[in-house]
Design a protein around this motif. Structure first.
Motif, short mmCIF file in Angstrom:
data_model
loop_
_atom_site.label_atom_id
_atom_site.label_comp_id
_atom_site.label_asym_id
_atom_site.label_seq_id
_atom_site.Cartn_x
_atom_site.Cartn_y
_atom_site.Cartn_z
N GLY A 161 42.98 6.14 70.68
CA GLY A 161 43.80 7.09 71.42
C GLY A 161 44.49 8.13 70.57
N LEU A 162 43.92 8.43 69.40
CA LEU A 162 44.53 9.41 68.51
C LEU A 162 43.98 10.80 68.78
CD1 LEU A 162 44.42 7.41 65.14
CD2 LEU A 162 46.24 7.49 66.85
N ASN A 163 44.71 11.80 68.32
CA ASN A 163 44.28 13.20 68.42
C ASN A 163 43.46 13.52 67.18
OD1 ASN A 163 44.00 15.93 68.97
ND2 ASN A 163 46.06 16.46 68.24
N VAL A 164 42.15 13.44 67.28
CA VAL A 164 41.26 13.60 66.13
C VAL A 164 41.11 15.08 65.80
CG1 VAL A 164 38.95 13.20 65.23
CG2 VAL A 164 40.06 11.46 66.64
N LEU A 165 41.38 15.43 64.53
CA LEU A 165 41.24 16.79 64.03
C LEU A 165 40.29 16.74 62.84
CD1 LEU A 165 45.03 17.77 64.05
CD2 LEU A 165 43.36 18.15 65.87
N ALA A 219 45.71 20.54 54.22
CA ALA A 219 46.15 21.58 55.14
C ALA A 219 46.20 21.07 56.57
CB ALA A 219 45.23 22.80 55.04
N GLY A 220 45.21 20.24 56.94
CA GLY A 220 45.22 19.67 58.29
C GLY A 220 46.42 18.79 58.54
N LEU A 221 46.80 17.97 57.54
CA LEU A 221 47.97 17.12 57.69
C LEU A 221 49.25 17.95 57.82
CD1 LEU A 221 47.13 14.29 55.11
CD2 LEU A 221 47.23 14.07 57.60
N ALA A 222 49.35 19.00 57.00
CA ALA A 222 50.55 19.85 57.06
C ALA A 222 50.64 20.59 58.39
CB ALA A 222 50.54 20.83 55.89
N ILE A 223 49.50 21.14 58.84
CA ILE A 223 49.51 21.90 60.10
C ILE A 223 49.81 20.98 61.28
CG2 ILE A 223 48.06 23.22 61.68
CD1 ILE A 223 46.56 24.24 59.16
N ALA A 260 48.93 10.40 67.98
CA ALA A 260 49.23 10.98 66.68
C ALA A 260 47.99 11.68 66.11
CB ALA A 260 49.71 9.91 65.72
N PRO A 261 48.17 12.72 65.30
CA PRO A 261 47.01 13.42 64.71
C PRO A 261 46.31 12.54 63.66
CG PRO A 261 49.00 14.78 64.66
CD PRO A 261 49.44 13.40 64.99
N ALA A 262 44.99 12.56 63.71
CA ALA A 262 44.16 11.91 62.70
C ALA A 262 43.25 12.97 62.10
CB ALA A 262 43.34 10.78 63.31
N VAL A 263 43.56 13.40 60.88
CA VAL A 263 42.80 14.46 60.20
C VAL A 263 41.67 13.81 59.41
CG1 VAL A 263 42.92 16.41 58.62
CG2 VAL A 263 44.89 15.86 60.07
N PRO A 298 62.14 9.31 55.29
CA PRO A 298 62.01 10.72 55.64
C PRO A 298 61.53 10.91 57.07
CG PRO A 298 61.14 10.32 53.45
CD PRO A 298 61.47 8.98 54.02
N GLU A 299 61.95 12.00 57.69
CA GLU A 299 61.65 12.23 59.10
C GLU A 299 60.15 12.31 59.37
OE1 GLU A 299 63.72 15.76 60.16
OE2 GLU A 299 65.68 15.01 59.53
N THR A 300 59.42 12.96 58.49
CA THR A 300 57.98 13.16 58.68
C THR A 300 57.23 12.45 57.57
OG1 THR A 300 58.37 15.31 59.71
CG2 THR A 300 56.14 14.85 58.93
N MET A 301 56.45 11.44 57.95
CA MET A 301 55.66 10.67 57.00
C MET A 301 54.19 10.75 57.38
SD MET A 301 57.46 9.03 54.58
CE MET A 301 56.17 7.88 54.14
N VAL A 302 53.33 11.02 56.40
CA VAL A 302 51.89 11.00 56.62
C VAL A 302 51.26 10.12 55.56
CG1 VAL A 302 51.88 13.31 57.62
CG2 VAL A 302 51.40 13.02 55.19
N ALA A 303 50.11 9.53 55.88
CA ALA A 303 49.38 8.68 54.94
C ALA A 303 47.92 9.07 54.96
CB ALA A 303 49.53 7.20 55.30
#
Length: 448
Positions: free
Chosen positions: A251-255, A306-310, A229-232, A100-105
């Motif tokens: 070097g991640l974008n921490v959220l 919600a953070g991962l989806a946003i 990459a975002p790190a929620v 799939p195009e968008t994968m999160v873990a």
């Protein structure tokens, strides 16, 4: 695919079998067929190199072993690599090709299954074809398969991702267990974002210390996620700070999310029996959310989801409003059921002639105490027959003379709800019985 197509992962340069066709990837010698590349992995109980000869007899295209393994005399090429598990994951990803195009873990001790399921539901509310992969199996459009492993082995995982992609799934969320991360099962998956829930003492049979357990979790952030990459990360856990530091160092974008979060800040929450009302601040805007799940841990799971989806493209308002339609995952453990109501039974009564029922509030462990403005005594009440009842050491009323009818004295201010007062079981006449028949708030049966 040919063996030469795995160049860069396997040392196939200079081998005489570079043009051999590869029909599959496997780490189980029993499943090897003609053209399958066999990876001999060292386990806790056995070393896969002991089965290399069996794989060669079954028609393996090549055997991949660790450099410390001494395997020779086979009729097929033997390829030595530094990390066979990593080579297996990367080879499986290249063999199956698509995902799939968008994968999160998401990783953590608790909440992974809920976060994966909630993220999929938020994506679905936003109009995406989404799937979730985890402990409870695979959930996708037209598919609901039961699973046994939190993180599948690399071959099964990449085969599954190919099937999802071919079925039209564009977004997928998955759990990343410490075992899966340590054993390189997720290496080769192209992740768009990662999440962290919390850390506790778990899998101490596999990890020698909690610090080693945490280091395994951090592979998601310092190894698998690409830079930027975002790190929620849930910000209210004792292990949140070291996780944030590791993600920033990578070097991640921490959220961060939670009461101390900067990306999604929980401002206020009101707990009700089967739901929660929360106020969440995002981008300077305050959103009021009715979460249909109970428990603080569900607020945390919902915010990480919600953070991962946003962070992967879902609009903020749409993601937060989707939280009001969340459903617990199918094993039911995410839903907080109300505790059973304490109700005295005949076996707990001090006297068999005392046949009445009393209803306590669901969470109370002792009878209520009336306020000072109430004329009825909280510990002792006098019935119509002049007899008295009092609270026993166990918390249930007892009687000094075993009356047949027990009534509590009325209060000027009803600080003690009606359902908390003792109800009579025997009346002196049939007319009075018909007049007083009513439904008990604790039972469907009529109390006479």
């Amino acid at each position: 695919m040919h063996l030469r197509d795995l160049a860069g992962i396997l040392p196939v340069e200079g081998t005489s079998s570079r043009d051999v066709e590869v029909t599959g990837i496997s780490s189980d010698s029993r499943t090897v067929k003609t053209g399958v590349v066999f990876f001999a992995l060292a386990g806790s109980k056995a070393d896969g190199s002991a089965y290399a000869a069996d794989a060669a007899k079954r028609g393996a295209a090549a055997v991949v072993v660790g450099k410390a393994s001494a395997v020779s005399g086979l009729s097929v090429p033997v390829l030595s690599v530094d990390d066979p598990r990593l080579a297996l994951a990367l080879s499986a990803a290249r063999f199956f090709g698509s995902q799939p195009e968008t994968m999160v873990a998401v990783t953590g001790t608790a909440g992974k299954t809920s976060v994966a399921a909630f993220t999929r539901q938020i994506w679905e509310q936003a109009g995406f074809a989404a799937a979730s992969i985890g402990t409870t199996g695979v959930v996708a459009p037209g598919r609901n398969d039961y699973g046994s492993l939190t993180t599948p082995d690399p071959v099964a995982l990449h085969q599954l991702l190919k099937e999802l992609a071919e079925a039209g799934v564009t977004h997928a969320s998955m759990e990343a267990s410490s075992h899966g991360l340590d054993q390189r099962r997720l290496d080769g998956v192209k992740l768009a974002a990662g999440g962290f829930t919390n850390l506790g003492r778990d899998h101490m049979d596999y990890h020698p210390t909690v610090e080693d357990y945490h280091r395994a979790k951090l592979r998601l952030f310092d190894t698998l996620l690409p830079k930027g990459a975002p790190a929620v990360i849930f910000a209210d856990d004792p292990w949140s700070a070291p996780t944030i530091q590791a993600a920033q160092a990578a070097g991640l974008n921490v959220l961060t999310v939670g009461r101390h979060g900067d990306f999604l800040r929980l401002k206020r929450v009101e707990h009700e029996r089967h739901r929660q009302r929360a106020e969440v601040e995002a981008d300077g805007v305050l959103y009021e959310i009715d979460l249909p799940l109970a428990g603080d841990f569900q607020i945390a799971n919902a915010l990480v989801s919600a953070g991962l989806a946003i962070s992967t493209g879902t609009p903020v308002a749409k993601a937060l409003m989707a939280l009001e339609k969340l459903q617990g995952h199918r094993d039911g453990s995410t839903l907080s059921a109300p505790p059973p109501m304490a109700r005295p039974s005949m076996s707990t009564m001090p006297t068999s002639r005392m046949r009445w029922k009393m209803c306590w509030p669901p969470c109370a462990r002792s009878p209520p105490v009336a306020s000072s403005s109430c004329s009825a005594a909280a510990a002792t009440a006098t019935g119509a027959s002049g007899r008295s009842w009092a609270k026993s050491p166990r918390g249930w009323p007892t009687s000094s003379s075993s009356p047949t009818t027990i009534r509590a004295r009325k209060c000027r201010k009803r600080s003690v709800p009606r359902s908390w007062q003792p109800r009579p079981a025997r009346l002196k006449s049939a007319t009075a019985a018909r007049r007083s028949t009513k439904r008990s708030p604790c039972s469907k049966r009529a109390i006479r």
